[in-house]
Design an enzyme around this catalytic site. Structure first.
Site, PDB file in Angstrom:
ATOM      1  N   CYS A 176       0.830  -1.207   0.000  1.00  0.00           N
ATOM      2  CA  CYS A 176       0.000   0.000   0.000  1.00  0.00           C
ATOM      3  C   CYS A 176       0.865   1.259   0.000  1.00  0.00           C
ATOM      4  CB  CYS A 176      -0.885   0.046   1.256  1.00  0.00           C
ATOM      5  SG  CYS A 176      -1.953  -1.373   1.496  1.00  0.00           S
ATOM      6  N   ASP A 211      22.671  35.257 -13.940  1.00  0.00           N
ATOM      7  CA  ASP A 211      21.416  35.769 -14.484  1.00  0.00           C
ATOM      8  C   ASP A 211      21.104  37.142 -13.884  1.00  0.00           C
ATOM      9  OD1 ASP A 211      18.778  34.626 -15.986  1.00  0.00           O
ATOM     10  OD2 ASP A 211      18.220  35.962 -14.342  1.00  0.00           O
TER      11      ASP A 211
END
Length: 483
Positions: free
Chosen positions: A37, A442
Site C-alpha cells: 500500500c 542571471d
C-alpha cells in the site's frame, strides 16, 4: 525489512498517521495479507511485526506482494529522490519511467547510462531491491492500468501499447500486480468513470500539497510559443514530439491532482508522455522539504510563505530546451519568445490533427541545423552556435536526456563555443530537474536578490547560497519572482 533505506519506526509512524506527504516515497507491505500500500492507505493499520517496507513498487512485487486495490499505490506522486539523486540509480529510474526499457531493452538503458548491463543490474538491485526488468515491468503495469481504465482499446491493443511482449505476459502481470484480471480492472473503473471525448485519455496526475499552479503557469505563459503551447481558462496545453509519434496535452489544476487530457497518435507513448508531463510540472517534488530549508533564511522567508508550493518548471523534450536556452541568451524573455515563434512558424512540423490552438511541433534539431540560418536574426556567433549544437543533437553526438549525468552534460554543452555556465545550468534545471543549480550569472535573478536584501554580485550570492543546498534551483525561482 525490505530494501528501502528508511528508518522503520519513522515509516511506521508516517503510515499510522496516514501522512500523504510520504506517498510515493516508500511502500508499506503487509505480510499477513500479501498486499502493498501507499503510506496513507485508509485500511486498518497492521501490527508493526507484520509490516515490511520497500522503496519501490517493483521491489514489493518481486517479493511476492500485490497492489492494494483500495489505495492504488501506483497512483501517487513519485519519489522526489529521483530528481534529487544524480547517481546511477536515480538516473536509471528517470529513464525507466520514460519507457527506455520498453523501446531499447536493458542493453539500451545501460548504453545510455554508460555502464554494463551486469553492473547496472547489480546497482539497482542493491539500491532499489529490483533490477531494471522488474522496475520496467512495474512501469508497464501502471501504464496498462491507465489504458484499461481510461480507454476503450481492446485488451490485446493495450498489452502491446503498454510494452508487453505478449497478451499472456500482460494478463499474468495484471493478475500478479493487481490480483484481478484486466476485465475486472475495467469493470471497476466503469463504476467510477466520467465521460471522455473520443480519441482522448483523461488522467489524474497527483502531486504533494501545496502546489503553486499560478506561479508555474505564469512562468510557462511568459515563454509560451503560439501553436506549440497555449493557455486557455487557466489550463496549459502543449504539443509533444514522442518516441513513437506525436501528442497534445491539456493540464489544469484540481484538488490534490492535475487533470490531464491527452491525445496520442500512438498509445505506446502513454507512459512516456505522462512521465514527461509530471517532470514539466515538477509534480514529484516535496515542497515541505524545500520550504523547510529555504524558509530558515530571513531573506527568503517571506517569499517561501507567499509561494509555499513553488515548483521548478521542467521539460518534455531535452533538445527543445537546449535551443530555447541558446536563443534566450542575453536577451529578454519577450524577445526570446518572439524569435522562437518565428523559428517555429518557419520550421515546425504541423500536427496532422490540430487540438484547438495546438497546431505545430517545436522544430526538430535536423530542421534547425539545416535551415535556421534563413530565419534567425541576431549576432552571427549565436546563430552559428545554434546551428552547430542542433547538428550535434540531430546526429546523436550530443544526447540530452533525463538519464544524463549532470556534470558530464554540463561539460558536453560547454565544449561548444558560445555556450557558457548560464545556458548549461538552465538546461540542467529544466531537463534533469536538477534541484541545486543557482544561475548567479542571471541579471534578473541578481536583481531579485537585491530586492530582498541579499548580495547581488555573483561571488557574494554564491557564498550566501551555500546554506540553501540542496534546493538552490528553487531559491533561484523565488528570486526570479522577486525581480
Amino acid at each position: 525489512m525490505g530494501d528501502v533505506l528508511i528508518d522503520e519506526d519513522q515509516g511506521y509512524r508516517a503510515s499510522a498517521s496516514r501522512d500523504t506527504r510520504f506517498d510515493g516515497q516508500f511502500i508499506l507491505a503487509v505480510r499477513t495479507t500479501g498486499i502493498y500500500c501507499r503510506p496513507s492507505c485508509p485500511a486498518i493499520m497492521p501490527k508493526r511485526s507484520n509490516v515490511v517496507f520497500f522503496s519501490t513498487a517493483a521491489a514489493a512485487q518481486q517479493a511476492g506482494f500485490r497492489a492494494c486495490r483500495r489505495c492504488l499505490p501506483d497512483s501517487v506522486p513519485g519519489s522526489p529522490e529521483w530528481n534529487l539523486r544524480a547517481d546511477l540509480a536515480g538516473r536509471a529510474m528517470r529513464l525507466i519511467t520514460d519507457g527506455v526499457v520498453e523501446r531499447e531493452g536493458v542493453p539500451g538503458l545501460a548504453g545510455r547510462l554508460g555502464y554494463s548491463e551486469r553492473h547496472l543490474t547489480r546497482v539497482l538491485t542493491a539500491e532499489l531491491g529490483a533490477g531494471p526488468l522488474a522496475l520496467a515491468r512495474a512501469h508497464r503495469a501502471h501504464s496498462a492500468r491507465l489504458l484499461i481504465e481510461t480507454t476503450t482499446l481492446s485488451q490485446a491493443d493495450i498489452a502491446f501499447a503498454a510494452g508487453f511482449a505478449s497478451v499472456r505476459q500482460f494478463n499474468d502481470t495484471i493478475r500478479t500486480v493487481f490480483a484481478t484480471t484486466p476485465t475486472g480492472l475495467r469493470a471497476a473503473a466503469k463504476r467510477r468513470a466520467t465521460p471522455t471525448a473520443p480519441g482522448k485519455i483523461t488522467l489524474r496526475l497527483p502531486y504533494r500539497e501545496p502546489f503553486d499552479h499560478d506561479g508555474l503557469l505564469t512562468f510557462l505563459a511568459a515563454r509560451a510559443i503560439p501553436g506549440v503551447e497555449s493557455i486557455v481558462d487557466g489550463a496549459y496545453g502543449r504539443t509533444m514530439r514522442l518516441p513513437h509519434g506525436t501528442g497534445t496535452a491539456w493540464l489544469s489544476p484540481a484538488h490534490g491532482h492535475v487533470d490531464c487530457t491527452l491525445s496520442l497518435t500512438d498509445m505506446r507513448d502513454l507512459g512516456s508522455a505522462v512521465s514527461r508531463l509530471r517532470r514539466l510540472l515538477d509534480l514529484d517534488a516535496d515542497p515541505g522539504a524545500v520550504g523547510e530549508v529555504l524558509g530558515e533564511d530571513p531573506a527568503l522567508e517571506a517569499l517561501v510563505r507567499k509561494n509555499p508550493g513553488l515548483r521548478l518548471p521542467g521539460a518534455v523534450d531535452g533538445a527543445e530546451i537546449v535551443t530555447r536556452a541558446m536563443v534566450g541568451q542575453q536577451i529578454t524573455v519577450s524577445a526570446a519568445r518572439t524569435a522562437l515563434t518565428t523559428l517555429t512558424a518557419a520550421l515546425g512540423d504541423p500536427l496532422s490533427t490540430p487540438d484547438g490552438e495546438l497546431t505545430v511541433l517545436f522544430p526538430a534539431p535536423a530542421a534547425i541545423a539545416e535551415r535556421a540560418a534563413e530565419v534567425l536574426r541576431g549576432p552571427r556567433r549565436r546563430i552559428d552556435t545554434i546551428l552547430t549544437v542542433n547538428a550535434a543533437l540531430a546526429s546523436g553526438e550530443l544526447d540530452v536526456h533525463v538519464g544524463a549525468d549532470p556534470e558530464e552534460l554540463s561539460r558536453a554543452l560547454q565544449e561548444f563555443s558560445g555556450i557558457g555556465p548560464w545556458t548549461a545550468g538552465y538546461v540542467l534545471m529544466r531537463v534533469l530537474g536538477a534541484p541545486d543549480v543557482l544561475l548567479t550569472g542571471d541579471v534578473a535573478l541578481r536583481k531579485g536578490a537585491a530586492n530582498v536584501g541579499l548580495p547581488s554580485t555573483p561571488e557574494a550570492l554564491e557564498a550566501h547560497a551555500a546554506a540553501w543546498r540542496p534546493w538552490r534551483s528553487y531559491a533561484g525561482m523565488h528570486l526570479w519572482s522577486a525581480s
